[in-house]
Write a protein that holds these residues in place. Structure first.
Motif, PDB file in Angstrom:
ATOM      1  N   TYR A  92       0.841  -1.194   0.000  1.00  7.65           N
ATOM      2  CA  TYR A  92       0.000   0.000   0.000  1.00  7.65           C
ATOM      3  C   TYR A  92       0.881   1.252   0.000  1.00  7.65           C
ATOM      4  CZ  TYR A  92      -2.999   3.732   1.708  1.00  7.65           C
ATOM      5  OH  TYR A  92      -3.645   4.932   1.851  1.00  7.65           O
ATOM      6  N   GLU A  93       1.886   1.267   0.885  1.00  5.64           N
ATOM      7  CA  GLU A  93       2.771   2.433   0.994  1.00  5.64           C
ATOM      8  C   GLU A  93       3.566   2.661  -0.290  1.00  5.64           C
ATOM      9  OE1 GLU A  93       4.832   1.538   4.627  1.00  5.64           O
ATOM     10  OE2 GLU A  93       3.228   2.413   5.844  1.00  5.64           O
ATOM     11  N   LYS A  94       3.954   1.581  -0.966  1.00  4.87           N
ATOM     12  CA  LYS A  94       4.660   1.684  -2.239  1.00  4.87           C
ATOM     13  C   LYS A  94       3.765   2.347  -3.289  1.00  4.87           C
ATOM     14  CE  LYS A  94       7.363  -1.951  -2.922  1.00  4.87           C
ATOM     15  NZ  LYS A  94       7.791  -3.280  -3.390  1.00  4.87           N
ATOM     16  N   LEU A  95       2.513   1.906  -3.325  1.00  9.80           N
ATOM     17  CA  LEU A  95       1.535   2.467  -4.256  1.00  9.80           C
ATOM     18  C   LEU A  95       1.268   3.934  -3.932  1.00  9.80           C
ATOM     19  CD1 LEU A  95      -0.305   1.772  -6.647  1.00  9.80           C
ATOM     20  CD2 LEU A  95      -1.990   0.936  -5.015  1.00  9.80           C
ATOM     21  N   SER A  96       1.177   4.261  -2.663  1.00  3.42           N
ATOM     22  CA  SER A  96       0.940   5.635  -2.226  1.00  3.42           C
ATOM     23  C   SER A  96       2.122   6.525  -2.613  1.00  3.42           C
ATOM     24  CB  SER A  96       0.728   5.668  -0.710  1.00  3.42           C
ATOM     25  OG  SER A  96       0.451   6.967  -0.276  1.00  3.42           O
ATOM     26  N   LYS A  97       3.322   6.018  -2.422  1.00  7.05           N
ATOM     27  CA  LYS A  97       4.525   6.782  -2.776  1.00  7.05           C
ATOM     28  C   LYS A  97       4.578   7.023  -4.288  1.00  7.05           C
ATOM     29  CE  LYS A  97       9.491   6.875  -1.981  1.00  7.05           C
ATOM     30  NZ  LYS A  97      10.638   6.170  -1.414  1.00  7.05           N
ATOM     31  N   LYS A  98       4.194   6.014  -5.065  1.00 13.91           N
ATOM     32  CA  LYS A  98       4.167   6.117  -6.531  1.00 13.91           C
ATOM     33  C   LYS A  98       3.213   7.240  -6.974  1.00 13.91           C
ATOM     34  CE  LYS A  98       3.071   3.217 -10.534  1.00 13.91           C
ATOM     35  NZ  LYS A  98       2.544   1.903 -10.929  1.00 13.91           N
ATOM     36  N   GLN A  99       2.139   7.452  -6.197  1.00 12.52           N
ATOM     37  CA  GLN A  99       1.156   8.501  -6.505  1.00 12.52           C
ATOM     38  C   GLN A  99       1.450   9.789  -5.728  1.00 12.52           C
ATOM     39  OE1 GLN A  99      -2.603   5.442  -6.966  1.00 12.52           O
ATOM     40  NE2 GLN A  99      -2.988   7.373  -5.976  1.00 12.52           N
ATOM     41  N   ASN A 100       2.625   9.902  -5.130  1.00 12.35           N
ATOM     42  CA  ASN A 100       3.008  11.063  -4.324  1.00 12.35           C
ATOM     43  C   ASN A 100       2.026  11.328  -3.186  1.00 12.35           C
ATOM     44  OD1 ASN A 100       5.361  11.664  -5.829  1.00 12.35           O
ATOM     45  ND2 ASN A 100       4.076  12.604  -7.403  1.00 12.35           N
ATOM     46  N   LYS A 108      -5.359  15.409  -4.850  1.00 18.81           N
ATOM     47  CA  LYS A 108      -5.290  16.014  -3.519  1.00 18.81           C
ATOM     48  C   LYS A 108      -4.946  14.939  -2.496  1.00 18.81           C
ATOM     49  CE  LYS A 108      -8.555  19.700  -4.466  1.00 18.81           C
ATOM     50  NZ  LYS A 108      -9.867  20.257  -4.165  1.00 18.81           N
ATOM     51  N   GLU A 109      -4.368  15.373  -1.384  1.00 21.42           N
ATOM     52  CA  GLU A 109      -4.087  14.441  -0.297  1.00 21.42           C
ATOM     53  C   GLU A 109      -5.369  14.169   0.469  1.00 21.42           C
ATOM     54  OE1 GLU A 109      -0.925  15.909   2.138  1.00 21.42           O
ATOM     55  OE2 GLU A 109       0.532  15.833   0.521  1.00 21.42           O
ATOM     56  N   GLU A 110      -5.449  12.995   1.083  1.00 26.75           N
ATOM     57  CA  GLU A 110      -6.626  12.670   1.898  1.00 26.75           C
ATOM     58  C   GLU A 110      -6.621  13.566   3.118  1.00 26.75           C
ATOM     59  OE1 GLU A 110      -9.842  11.842   2.778  1.00 26.75           O
ATOM     60  OE2 GLU A 110      -9.433  10.019   1.665  1.00 26.75           O
ATOM     61  N   ASN A 111      -7.753  14.183   3.390  1.00 26.86           N
ATOM     62  CA  ASN A 111      -7.823  15.056   4.555  1.00 26.86           C
ATOM     63  C   ASN A 111      -9.162  14.952   5.275  1.00 26.86           C
ATOM     64  OD1 ASN A 111      -9.424  16.290   2.680  1.00 26.86           O
ATOM     65  ND2 ASN A 111      -8.457  18.296   2.813  1.00 26.86           N
ATOM     66  N   GLY A 131      -5.768   1.763  -8.091  1.00 28.54           N
ATOM     67  CA  GLY A 131      -4.979   2.855  -7.530  1.00 28.54           C
ATOM     68  C   GLY A 131      -5.545   3.292  -6.195  1.00 28.54           C
ATOM     69  N   LEU A 132      -5.084   4.448  -5.730  1.00 24.83           N
ATOM     70  CA  LEU A 132      -5.551   4.985  -4.457  1.00 24.83           C
ATOM     71  C   LEU A 132      -6.308   6.284  -4.717  1.00 24.83           C
ATOM     72  CD1 LEU A 132      -2.314   4.471  -2.322  1.00 24.83           C
ATOM     73  CD2 LEU A 132      -4.280   2.951  -2.535  1.00 24.83           C
ATOM     74  N   LEU A 133      -7.439   6.440  -4.037  1.00 24.78           N
ATOM     75  CA  LEU A 133      -8.288   7.612  -4.213  1.00 24.78           C
ATOM     76  C   LEU A 133      -8.603   8.244  -2.867  1.00 24.78           C
ATOM     77  CD1 LEU A 133     -10.949   6.149  -6.703  1.00 24.78           C
ATOM     78  CD2 LEU A 133      -8.842   7.375  -7.265  1.00 24.78           C
ATOM     79  N   CYS A 134      -8.899   9.552  -2.889  1.00 24.53           N
ATOM     80  CA  CYS A 134      -9.399  10.185  -1.667  1.00 24.53           C
ATOM     81  C   CYS A 134     -10.819   9.661  -1.434  1.00 24.53           C
ATOM     82  CB  CYS A 134      -9.386  11.703  -1.790  1.00 24.53           C
ATOM     83  SG  CYS A 134     -10.581  12.379  -2.952  1.00 24.53           S
TER      84      CYS A 134
END
Length: 161
Positions: A92-100, A108-111, A131-134
């Motif tokens: 998960y962290e690798k995927l998150s890093k890939k998407q900055n 946008k970052e999750e907030n 991928g990862l989404l807010c």
């Protein structure tokens, strides 16, 4: 080969299968049969309601404190990712890093107040992670049923504004 064991509760020899497992005992079984043990536990529960209530309250508070601690949050997160998506926290962290650390749609970052993690977006038919989404973008896709036709219709609708 049927083994028998003496039950100290009912003072009888019974089949080894009538005894619960207890790894601390030499033979790996409890010293009382399941029937006697259950009877004893019901009796204890009946006579010690307040004590049990207090013990359970302490356990709940302890669990709550653990799952609010950084270690508990990480443990819970790891279990959720593995159970629901079949990925590790490191993946998960690798995927998150890939998407900055940003949403793949709105960048946008999750907030959200609820959590600081991006949602794992996946194809519900294949289970393939996209991928990862807010949380807003993830909810939006879900409400539009991940349907390209509906999404294109929504785009056309917005362009007619």
């Amino acid at each position: 080969m049927i083994q028998n064991k003496y039950c100290s509760g009912c003072d009888k020899d019974k089949s080894i299968e009538d005894f619960g497992i207890d790894r601390s005992e030499k033979d790996g079984r409890r010293f009382q049969c399941k029937i006697c043990r259950n009877k004893k536990q019901r009796e204890y529960a009946k006579n010690n309601k307040e004590k049990i209530k207090e013990r359970n309250k302490k356990k709940r508070e302890s669990r709550k404190a653990y799952y609010q601690s950084p270690k508990g949050i990480e443990s819970s997160r790891r279990a959720h990712l593995k159970r629901k998506y079949g990925i590790s926290l490191e993946e998960y962290e690798k995927l998150s890093k890939k998407q900055n650390n940003k949403c793949a749609i709105c960048t946008k970052e999750e907030n959200s107040e609820r959590n600081n993690f991006l949602c794992v977006d996946h194809n519900h038919s294949t289970g393939q992670i996209r991928g990862l989404l807010c949380s807003n973008c993830n909810r939006g896709l879900g409400l539009l049923k991940d349907n390209e036709i509906i999404l294109n219709n929504a785009i056309k609708y917005l362009q007619n504004d």
